[in-house]
Design an enzyme around this catalytic site. Structure first.
Site, PDB file in Angstrom:
ATOM      1  N   LYS A 174       0.863  -1.179   0.000  1.00 30.37           N
ATOM      2  CA  LYS A 174       0.000   0.000   0.000  1.00 30.37           C
ATOM      3  C   LYS A 174       0.900   1.229   0.000  1.00 30.37           C
ATOM      4  O   LYS A 174       1.464   1.606   1.014  1.00 30.37           O
ATOM      5  CB  LYS A 174      -0.904  -0.004   1.242  1.00 30.37           C
ATOM      6  CG  LYS A 174      -2.240   0.749   1.050  1.00 30.37           C
ATOM      7  CD  LYS A 174      -2.104   2.243   0.770  1.00 30.37           C
ATOM      8  CE  LYS A 174      -1.815   3.020   2.045  1.00 30.37           C
ATOM      9  NZ  LYS A 174      -1.799   4.515   1.771  1.00 30.37           N
ATOM     10  N   GLY A 227       6.873   4.925   8.499  1.00 30.88           N
ATOM     11  CA  GLY A 227       6.105   6.162   8.534  1.00 30.88           C
ATOM     12  C   GLY A 227       6.236   6.841   9.878  1.00 30.88           C
ATOM     13  O   GLY A 227       7.191   6.599  10.623  1.00 30.88           O
ATOM     14  N   SER A 228       5.280   7.674  10.193  1.00 32.00           N
ATOM     15  CA  SER A 228       5.336   8.455  11.419  1.00 32.00           C
ATOM     16  C   SER A 228       5.052   7.586  12.639  1.00 32.00           C
ATOM     17  O   SER A 228       4.401   6.536  12.546  1.00 32.00           O
ATOM     18  CB  SER A 228       4.331   9.609  11.369  1.00 32.00           C
ATOM     19  OG  SER A 228       3.015   9.115  11.490  1.00 32.00           O
ATOM     20  N   THR A 229       5.520   8.038  13.780  1.00 32.48           N
ATOM     21  CA  THR A 229       5.272   7.311  15.022  1.00 32.48           C
ATOM     22  C   THR A 229       3.785   7.275  15.341  1.00 32.48           C
ATOM     23  O   THR A 229       3.258   6.248  15.803  1.00 32.48           O
ATOM     24  CB  THR A 229       6.058   7.967  16.171  1.00 32.48           C
ATOM     25  OG1 THR A 229       7.467   7.866  15.878  1.00 32.48           O
ATOM     26  CG2 THR A 229       5.781   7.282  17.492  1.00 32.48           C
ATOM     27  N   GLY A 232       2.249   4.754  13.155  1.00 26.11           N
ATOM     28  CA  GLY A 232       2.766   3.456  13.554  1.00 26.11           C
ATOM     29  C   GLY A 232       1.987   2.849  14.707  1.00 26.11           C
ATOM     30  O   GLY A 232       1.742   1.633  14.746  1.00 26.11           O
ATOM     31  N   GLU A 249       9.411   1.036  11.298  1.00 28.22           N
ATOM     32  CA  GLU A 249      10.503   2.013  11.164  1.00 28.22           C
ATOM     33  C   GLU A 249       9.841   3.368  11.160  1.00 28.22           C
ATOM     34  O   GLU A 249       9.197   3.757  10.183  1.00 28.22           O
ATOM     35  CB  GLU A 249      11.302   1.742   9.882  1.00 28.22           C
ATOM     36  CG  GLU A 249      12.643   2.447   9.855  1.00 28.22           C
ATOM     37  CD  GLU A 249      12.596   3.751   9.088  1.00 28.22           C
ATOM     38  OE1 GLU A 249      12.415   4.806   9.748  1.00 28.22           O
ATOM     39  OE2 GLU A 249      12.720   3.719   7.862  1.00 28.22           O
ATOM     40  N   CYS A 283      13.530  10.279   7.737  1.00 27.96           N
ATOM     41  CA  CYS A 283      13.262   9.913   9.130  1.00 27.96           C
ATOM     42  C   CYS A 283      14.522   9.991   9.987  1.00 27.96           C
ATOM     43  O   CYS A 283      14.443  10.275  11.183  1.00 27.96           O
ATOM     44  CB  CYS A 283      12.656   8.521   9.199  1.00 27.96           C
ATOM     45  SG  CYS A 283      13.568   7.281   8.253  1.00 27.96           S
ATOM     46  N   GLU A 382       9.422  15.994  15.461  1.00 29.77           N
ATOM     47  CA  GLU A 382       9.902  15.785  14.100  1.00 29.77           C
ATOM     48  C   GLU A 382       9.205  16.750  13.137  1.00 29.77           C
ATOM     49  O   GLU A 382       7.980  16.753  13.032  1.00 29.77           O
ATOM     50  CB  GLU A 382       9.650  14.344  13.668  1.00 29.77           C
ATOM     51  CG  GLU A 382      10.257  14.010  12.318  1.00 29.77           C
ATOM     52  CD  GLU A 382      10.057  12.560  11.935  1.00 29.77           C
ATOM     53  OE1 GLU A 382      10.990  11.965  11.363  1.00 29.77           O
ATOM     54  OE2 GLU A 382       8.970  12.013  12.205  1.00 29.77           O
TER      55      GLU A 382
END
Length: 488
Positions: A174, A227-229, A232, A249, A283, A382
């Site tokens: 995706k 992707g982003s935390t 995630g 990650e 990242c 971030e």
């Protein structure tokens, strides 16, 4: 206007709903193409196709045959580097030099690495008494769901696809809705190279529909997410419904430490790359730049001067050194953080505004903040853009303490001419990767991943094979007498 369909079971198909969405070129705000918008129904079809391929000939294919096929696929990609680089640059705004010379070759190198690994997946023979034989097998997990971000679509898709296929798995990818096209072109080339139908499936769509459906699908055996935390956490919650293994990650706020005994010119050049490569949309970007107080002012002045010289422009212009941000949304996020930085008292040395000279795209200027406190918002959260916070430190202990004072732990770096210090500090930094006298480098053989809220699991290298295989223990009784516990 070019149109793009979903790639399921070797066929190019419309979405079940018939919905589509436009893919926007970040350099011009023009439409790259109209893309089929998948959702849960399309994910289900893709998973079924992947399951059929896995239970067919793919998982049982001889490892050397699978290795040759993956290597042949890599050669097909080498023949199309220029094409893939241009598609990727149009998709997400990376400069043509970044895609042609770094991102696409790095992706192909990963495929070649794991083509070699396909014949090196081994179990163990266990120490056992003479009356039994114990051994382990490393087997593919099955159907892998891969959710890929927009900053390096092809490369980060390959980090998942290559080891998954080498181990005998099949995959449903995706892509990010901001960058839906380049992975479709990747799939087309891999099909032309001979990858069997159903082994690779690509379903574009939005995270809350297609992404959520993939993460929670009961017949997906493993999820790999970059992707982003924040996202995630959602992916982890969705995957937990069926207790499927997951690798994450996630985000970072990576410290990059410059000691006063470092080669200052090299540190400046490396730190510029560490934050401004890919428009800062990395990242592992070295967005917290710690500089020892004895060289702080001189370093800031020279760093800012060189940052001002970076050529921002259209990504397909070979003279461009920094392209546009990926979207208007990301541009506004960067602007919001820059305003917060100024309000909290950080000194804006250069940049801090859109680059209006580059035309109608999502362009921003390389930005430098000095006199940043490590507790300011721009040093904690971030930003994912070309914004660096330069922070003072006094000595080694102060540098390590400040560097580790973050919820993230993806990457870190240090610059010093003292070899003993380099090894000592590397052990103290809490991060998945520590760079010494360099920054933002990758090697297909070197594991990459984070600690703390930067995620878990390691991609790349031999370690990644553990993400896509599972251990089976086999116990063989060699005794001529059966075990008779009940004496019957």
């Amino acid at each position: 206007m070019k149109t793009y369909k979903l790639f399921i079971d070797g066929e190019w198909v419309d979405s079940v709903s018939g919905k589509t969405f436009a893919s926007i070129n970040p350099a011009t705000k023009e439409i790259n193409g109209i893309v089929a918008e998948g959702d849960a129904a399309d994910i289900d079809l893709a998973v079924k196709a992947a399951r059929k391929a896995f239970e067919g000939s793919w998982a049982s294919m001889a490892p050397n045959e699978r290795a040759r096929l993956l290597y042949r696929a890599a050669q097909k990609l080498w023949e199309n580097v220029d094409y893939l680089a241009e598609v990727e640059s149009n998709d997400n705004g990376l400069t043509i030099n970044e895609t042609k010379l770094i991102a696409i070759p790095a992706a192909i190198d990963v495929l070649e690495f794991y083509a070699g690994m396909a014949t090196k997946i081994q179990g163990d023979t266990l120490a056992s008494p003479a009356d039994r034989f114990n051994y382990t097998l490393r087997e593919p997990v099955g159907v892998v769901g891969a959710i890929v971000p927009w900053n390096f679509p092809i490369m980060l898709a390959m980090w998942k696809l290559a080891p998954a296929l080498a181990a005998g798995n099949t995959i449903v990818i995706k892509p990010a809705e901001q960058t839906p096209i380049s992975i479709l072109e990747l799939a087309r080339l891999l099909q032309e190279a001979g990858i069997p139908d159903g082994v690779i499936n690509v379903v574009n769509g939005y995270g809350h529909t297609a992404g959520a459906a993939l993460a929670s699908h009961p017949d997906v055996d493993k999820i790999a997410f970059t992707g982003s935390t924040t996202t995630g956490r959602l992916v982890m919650q969705a995957a937990s419904k069926h207790l499927k293994p997951i690798s994450l990650e996630l985000g970072g706020k990576s410290p990059n430490i410059v000691f006063d005994d470092a080669n200052i010119d090299a540190a400046i050049r490396g730190s510029l790359f560490g934050i401004y490569f890919a428009q800062g949309q990395v990242c592992a970007a070295g967005s917290r730049l710690f500089v020892q107080e004895t060289i702080y002012d001189r370093f800031v002045d020279e760093f800012a001067r060189k940052a001002q010289s970076i050529r921002v422009g259209h990504p397909l212009d070979p003279d461009t050194q920094m392209g546009p941000q990926v979207s208007e949304e990301q541009l506004k996020t960067i602007e919001r953080y820059v305003e917060i930085g100024k309000q909290e008292g950080a000194e804006l040395v250069t940049g801090g505004k859109r680059n209006e000279q580059c035309g109608n795209g999502f362009y921003y200027t390389p930005t430098v903040f000095a006199n940043v406190d490590n507790h300011m918002t721009i040093a904690r959260e971030e930003i994912f853009g070309p914004v660096v916070s330069i922070i003072r430190f006094t000595d080694e202990e102060d540098a390590v303490r400040k560097a580790n004072d973050t919820i993230y732990g993806l990457a870190s770096g240090l610059w010093t001419s003292n070899l003993t210090r380099a090894h000592r500090v590397a052990r103290k930094l809490k991060a998945g990767t520590v760079y010494v006298n360099t920054f933002s480098m990758l090697d297909s053989a070197a594991p990459f991943g984070g600690v703390k809220q930067s995620g878990f699991g390691r991609e790349l290298g031999m370690e990644a094979m553990h993400l896509y295989t599972q251990t089976k223990h086999v116990w063989v009784n060699l005794s001529e007498e059966s075990f008779n516990w009940y004496g019957v």
